[in-house]
Design an enzyme around this catalytic site. Structure first.
Site, PDB file in Angstrom:
ATOM      1  N   ASP A  24     -32.251 -15.383 -17.468  1.00 26.28           N
ATOM      2  CA  ASP A  24     -30.786 -15.305 -17.348  1.00 26.28           C
ATOM      3  C   ASP A  24     -30.144 -16.665 -17.092  1.00 26.28           C
ATOM      4  O   ASP A  24     -29.197 -17.048 -17.768  1.00 26.28           O
ATOM      5  CB  ASP A  24     -30.384 -14.366 -16.189  1.00 26.28           C
ATOM      6  CG  ASP A  24     -30.794 -12.927 -16.456  1.00 26.28           C
ATOM      7  OD1 ASP A  24     -30.987 -12.570 -17.634  1.00 26.28           O
ATOM      8  OD2 ASP A  24     -30.937 -12.168 -15.473  1.00 26.28           O
ATOM      9  N   ARG A  41     -29.373 -15.792   0.503  1.00 23.68           N
ATOM     10  CA  ARG A  41     -28.187 -16.049  -0.337  1.00 23.68           C
ATOM     11  C   ARG A  41     -27.200 -17.026   0.290  1.00 23.68           C
ATOM     12  O   ARG A  41     -26.763 -17.960  -0.363  1.00 23.68           O
ATOM     13  CB  ARG A  41     -27.485 -14.737  -0.701  1.00 23.68           C
ATOM     14  CG  ARG A  41     -28.358 -13.744  -1.462  1.00 23.68           C
ATOM     15  CD  ARG A  41     -29.186 -14.397  -2.504  1.00 23.68           C
ATOM     16  NE  ARG A  41     -29.832 -13.463  -3.412  1.00 23.68           N
ATOM     17  CZ  ARG A  41     -30.739 -13.825  -4.304  1.00 23.68           C
ATOM     18  NH1 ARG A  41     -31.111 -15.091  -4.388  1.00 23.68           N
ATOM     19  NH2 ARG A  41     -31.272 -12.938  -5.099  1.00 23.68           N
ATOM     20  N   ASP A  77     -26.024  -8.990  -4.255  1.00 19.70           N
ATOM     21  CA  ASP A  77     -26.118 -10.446  -4.249  1.00 19.70           C
ATOM     22  C   ASP A  77     -24.858 -11.138  -4.751  1.00 19.70           C
ATOM     23  O   ASP A  77     -24.461 -12.174  -4.236  1.00 19.70           O
ATOM     24  CB  ASP A  77     -27.346 -10.895  -5.047  1.00 19.70           C
ATOM     25  CG  ASP A  77     -28.628 -10.653  -4.266  1.00 19.70           C
ATOM     26  OD1 ASP A  77     -28.571 -10.729  -3.018  1.00 19.70           O
ATOM     27  OD2 ASP A  77     -29.666 -10.378  -4.875  1.00 19.70           O
ATOM     28  N   SER A 129     -37.608  -6.042 -11.665  1.00 21.13           N
ATOM     29  CA  SER A 129     -36.748  -7.151 -11.303  1.00 21.13           C
ATOM     30  C   SER A 129     -37.152  -7.543  -9.885  1.00 21.13           C
ATOM     31  O   SER A 129     -37.127  -6.715  -8.967  1.00 21.13           O
ATOM     32  CB  SER A 129     -35.288  -6.692 -11.350  1.00 21.13           C
ATOM     33  OG  SER A 129     -34.521  -7.529 -10.538  1.00 21.13           O
TER      34      SER A 129
HETATM   35  N1  ARG Z   1     -31.592  -4.625  -2.275  1.00 18.23           N
HETATM   36  C1  ARG Z   1     -31.950  -5.875  -1.698  1.00 18.23           C
HETATM   37  C2  ARG Z   1     -30.731  -6.586  -1.178  1.00 18.23           C
HETATM   38  O1  ARG Z   1     -29.657  -6.292  -1.601  1.00 18.23           O
HETATM   39  C3  ARG Z   1     -32.794  -6.724  -2.596  1.00 18.23           C
HETATM   40  C4  ARG Z   1     -32.265  -7.042  -3.953  1.00 18.23           C
HETATM   41  C5  ARG Z   1     -33.237  -7.977  -4.586  1.00 18.23           C
HETATM   42  N2  ARG Z   1     -33.170  -8.118  -5.980  1.00 18.23           N
HETATM   43  C6  ARG Z   1     -34.154  -7.724  -6.817  1.00 18.23           C
HETATM   44  N3  ARG Z   1     -34.070  -8.127  -8.021  1.00 18.23           N
HETATM   45  N4  ARG Z   1     -35.134  -6.984  -6.446  1.00 18.23           N
HETATM   46  O2  ARG Z   1     -30.833  -7.434  -0.343  1.00 18.23           O
END
Ligand code: ARG
Length: 423
Positions: free
Chosen positions: A20, A100, A129, A180
């Site tokens: 991406d 993040r 995110d 992912s």
């Molecule tokens: N659900 C978790 C969060 O919002 C992890 C998201 C992580 N992304 C992934 N591609 N698994 O913090």
């Protein structure tokens, strides 16, 4: 944003090296005419930063930065979360969530240095995110504009690969994963593919950091974690720096199948999702920290702190790391950690991490008070007086009500007149 207006301006892109954000480098140039500065932030994910930088430049980035933020991540993001025993919905140690705001901090630093007008990131429109990126950018640099290509373009994965092929964008030829994922020092998150079927056990290939618990060593392994002021400073008696200690624990506990989490999660954007996490070090450390706190913190502080922890965790999850409330709660939590020093002995065995012993120079647990054996220092005669006073309000209430109300009947009988509830 109007593509034409941006001609010649700079954009700082959070570059992960994946498909991406590789495609995004070219797309930002073609669509908006922006000069792209790619920034890869190392928060402990497995990657080769030098390679990332080279590839970003080959794709067309005017500049590429690789920033090692592991130490800062451990000290300023992981440790404050550990001190707050942060576990979103009682299950998820926030590994992705707390990285993040740090990534944003690094992007903003580069944007300021480079005089960029935009920050771009590769988050999708359905996740948490994007919220964490956008809100944190707004908190640190409100004048920067945000571009989120994944929210704008309508390319499927196949179309992205085709776009890369036509545009000669070198993409990493890595083994095709149906999931992912996101990784850093504090854990690994996986979603998508068969994991979306919440009724089914995740296949073994969804896990990368941990041994299947049943296949863990047949003998338990005991480890000892030393804490000072609420943060871990040693492992098995050896002083270690934060990053090395967390990495080592991920390895040791992961080998015993510790840290697998299968969680139905409430995202901030209103969607329930099924997430698989592997957080061996986080599970061991939070468990050990909670255990040590029970030894050294008084009852009222412990119970009040649990409420603060809950709020802290939600703020961190919801993208409000840089909010005055989160910072103030952290200041409170820091104060509570003054005496959270000592060691916790943990038994690792086939998926479990159990504290089995703890000690501290500040322990409030006092054997001479707790013991039922000889050496008992507790003044048994004091108990009666204490209970007399403690129970006084309830006895007073009972006496007052009994003189007026006859209990045990379905109607309420008041002395002097009889009034039925049904009247
Ligand atoms: N659900 C978790 C969060 O919002 C992890 C998201 C992580 N992304 C992934 N591609 N698994 O913090």
């Amino acid at each position: 944003m109007q593509p034409s207006k941006s001609q010649g301006k700079k954009v700082v892109l959070a570059y992960s090296g994946g498909l991406d954000t590789s495609v995004a480098i070219r797309w930002l140039q073609e669509r908006y005419g922006l000069e792209v500065i790619a920034v890869s932030v190392d928060v402990g994910q497995p990657c080769n930063m030098d390679e990332e930088v080279k590839r970003a430049k080959v794709i067309g980035a005017a500049k590429a930065y690789a920033i090692d933020a592991k130490e800062e991540f451990a000290e300023n993001y992981i440790f404050p979360s550990l001190k707050a025993n942060a576990m979103y919905e009682g299950a998820y140690p926030l590994s992705t969530a707390i990285a993040r705001p740090l990534i944003v901090k690094k992007l903003v630093e580069v944007a300021e240095k480079e005089g960029a007008s935009y920050i771009a990131h590769g988050c999708t429109a359905k996740g948490n995110d994007q919220v964490r990126f956008d809100v944190s950018i707004g908190a640190l640099a409100p004048s920067l504009e945000i571009i989120a290509p994944m929210r704008e373009w309508v390319m499927t994965r196949e179309e992205e690969i085709e776009y890369a092929r036509v545009g000669k964008i070198p993409i990493k030829v890595k083994k095709e994963t149906p999931y992912s994922t996101d990784e850093n020092l504090w854990g690994r998150s996986a979603e998508c593919g068969v994991l979306e079927d919440a009724a089914h056990e995740p296949p073994e290939d969804a896990y990368e950091w941990t041994t299947a618990p049943a296949k863990g060593p047949d003998k338990p392994e005991y480890i000892e974690i030393g804490f000072e002021g609420g943060v871990p400073v040693s492992l098995n008696g050896t002083m270690m720096k934060p990053v090395a200690l967390i990495q080592k624990l991920n390895e040791i506990a992961g080998k015993h199948g510790v840290g697998r989490i299968d969680h139905i999660e409430n995202r901030l954007v209103g969607i329930k999702s099924r997430e698989i996490y592997e957080c061996p070090a986080a599970i061991v450390l939070v468990g050990a920290h909670v255990d040590l706190e029970k030894l050294v913190l008084p009852r009222d502080l412990l119970s009040f702190k649990r409420m603060v922890e809950q709020r802290f965790t939600e703020l961190a999850y919801d993208g409000l790391w840089f909010s005055p409330l989160r910072e103030s709660l952290s200041a409170f939590v820091d104060k509570t950690q003054e005496f959270v020093s000592g060691t916790v002995r943990i038994r690792l065995y086939k998926g479990s991490s159990a504290p089995v012993g703890r000690s501290s120079p500040y322990a409030l647990y006092t054997t001479s008070l707790a013991t039922y054996d000889k050496g008992d220092q507790f003044d048994h005669t004091a108990a009666k007086g204490f209970i007399y006073v403690w129970g006084l309000p309830l006895r007073t209430i009972a006496a007052a009500h009994k003189s007026k109300v006859k209990l045990g009947e379905s109607s309420v009988t008041v002395v002097g007149k009889v009034r039925k509830r049904t009247e």
